[in-house]
Design a protein around this motif. Sequence first.
Motif, mmCIF file in Angstrom:
data_model
loop_
_atom_site.group_PDB
_atom_site.id
_atom_site.type_symbol
_atom_site.label_atom_id
_atom_site.label_comp_id
_atom_site.label_asym_id
_atom_site.label_seq_id
_atom_site.Cartn_x
_atom_site.Cartn_y
_atom_site.Cartn_z
ATOM 1 N N GLU A 83 46.139 -50.172 57.761
ATOM 2 C CA GLU A 83 45.066 -49.687 56.596
ATOM 3 C C GLU A 83 45.559 -48.615 55.713
ATOM 4 O O GLU A 83 45.158 -48.836 54.718
ATOM 5 C CB GLU A 83 43.844 -49.078 57.532
ATOM 6 N N GLN A 84 46.469 -47.846 56.385
ATOM 7 C CA GLN A 84 47.131 -46.769 55.353
ATOM 8 C C GLN A 84 48.096 -47.496 54.387
ATOM 9 O O GLN A 84 48.173 -47.104 53.350
ATOM 10 C CB GLN A 84 48.050 -45.851 56.146
ATOM 11 N N LEU A 85 48.795 -48.454 54.827
ATOM 12 C CA LEU A 85 49.484 -49.407 53.917
ATOM 13 C C LEU A 85 48.961 -50.109 52.824
ATOM 14 O O LEU A 85 49.100 -50.283 51.660
ATOM 15 C CB LEU A 85 50.575 -50.413 54.774
ATOM 16 N N LYS A 86 47.596 -50.660 53.380
ATOM 17 C CA LYS A 86 46.648 -51.237 52.455
ATOM 18 C C LYS A 86 46.340 -50.310 51.250
ATOM 19 O O LYS A 86 46.370 -50.519 49.891
ATOM 20 C CB LYS A 86 45.524 -51.781 53.112
ATOM 21 N N LEU A 87 45.825 -48.989 51.710
ATOM 22 C CA LEU A 87 45.541 -48.129 50.677
ATOM 23 C C LEU A 87 46.476 -47.936 49.806
ATOM 24 O O LEU A 87 46.443 -47.659 48.469
ATOM 25 C CB LEU A 87 45.106 -46.777 51.528
ATOM 26 N N ASP A 97 45.418 -38.063 46.294
ATOM 27 C CA ASP A 97 46.274 -37.871 47.039
ATOM 28 C C ASP A 97 46.600 -38.699 48.280
ATOM 29 O O ASP A 97 46.014 -38.836 49.324
ATOM 30 C CB ASP A 97 46.429 -36.425 47.533
ATOM 31 N N LYS A 98 47.355 -39.957 47.996
ATOM 32 C CA LYS A 98 47.462 -40.934 49.058
ATOM 33 C C LYS A 98 47.916 -40.475 50.251
ATOM 34 O O LYS A 98 47.413 -40.938 51.438
ATOM 35 C CB LYS A 98 48.054 -42.238 48.406
ATOM 36 N N ILE A 99 48.956 -39.670 50.216
ATOM 37 C CA ILE A 99 49.705 -39.179 51.478
ATOM 38 C C ILE A 99 48.725 -38.389 52.238
ATOM 39 O O ILE A 99 48.675 -38.595 53.478
ATOM 40 C CB ILE A 99 50.895 -38.422 50.973
ATOM 41 N N SER A 100 47.942 -37.404 51.740
ATOM 42 C CA SER A 100 46.874 -36.778 52.591
ATOM 43 C C SER A 100 46.004 -37.523 53.146
ATOM 44 O O SER A 100 45.503 -37.605 54.335
ATOM 45 C CB SER A 100 46.162 -35.709 51.593
ATOM 46 N N ALA A 101 45.534 -38.502 52.314
ATOM 47 C CA ALA A 101 44.401 -39.440 52.673
ATOM 48 C C ALA A 101 44.724 -40.209 53.750
ATOM 49 O O ALA A 101 43.763 -40.583 54.879
ATOM 50 C CB ALA A 101 43.772 -40.439 51.348
ATOM 51 N N CYS A 102 46.002 -40.596 54.096
ATOM 52 C CA CYS A 102 46.618 -41.402 55.176
ATOM 53 C C CYS A 102 47.067 -40.587 56.323
ATOM 54 O O CYS A 102 47.235 -40.947 57.338
ATOM 55 C CB CYS A 102 47.749 -42.253 54.639
#
Length: 168
Positions: A83-87, A97-102
């Motif tokens: 799911e994190q890879l999809k995001l 901030d994708k890194i924090s969101a994941c």
Amino acid sequence: MLERCSVKELDGNVFTMIGEQWMLVTAGTPEKCNTMTASWGGLGVLWGTDVATCYVRPQRYTFGFMEESDWFTLSFLGGAYREQLKLCGTRSGRDMDKISACGFTVAAGAGDAPYIGEADLVLVCRKLYAQDFDPERFVRRELLDKWYPAQDYSRMYIGEIVEAYRKK
């Protein structure tokens, strides 16, 4: 916890790792970086050097980080991070901030290159070569319509694999 290893010790099917499980391409600094999911790339030997290849379109936020830095990393994560890879493949770092969101942590390798600390495998690469795809050079013209209908041709980056890390 990741430990440094030699690329000669790595195993696994590159086609599965990149094309099916995907990877994160990360560039910038540990303090300011961006990451994006990629399913195009390769590993091999070029100019007597172990190399990794990845492709980034110019509209991607990561593109600017790739251009500004001499270093990039490829992080391969396990299936629990799908799911994190999809995001990271569908959302822009310009907007969030994708890194924090994941829930990812950023670590640093050679050249202060940022990588994703939760990865099972990380390749730290120093850029050797970069070139845009040229539509005139496509032998199979149907690929242009299929993959580049907006004519937003990828830039290819070839990096020397300077360090490799894998999960203990």
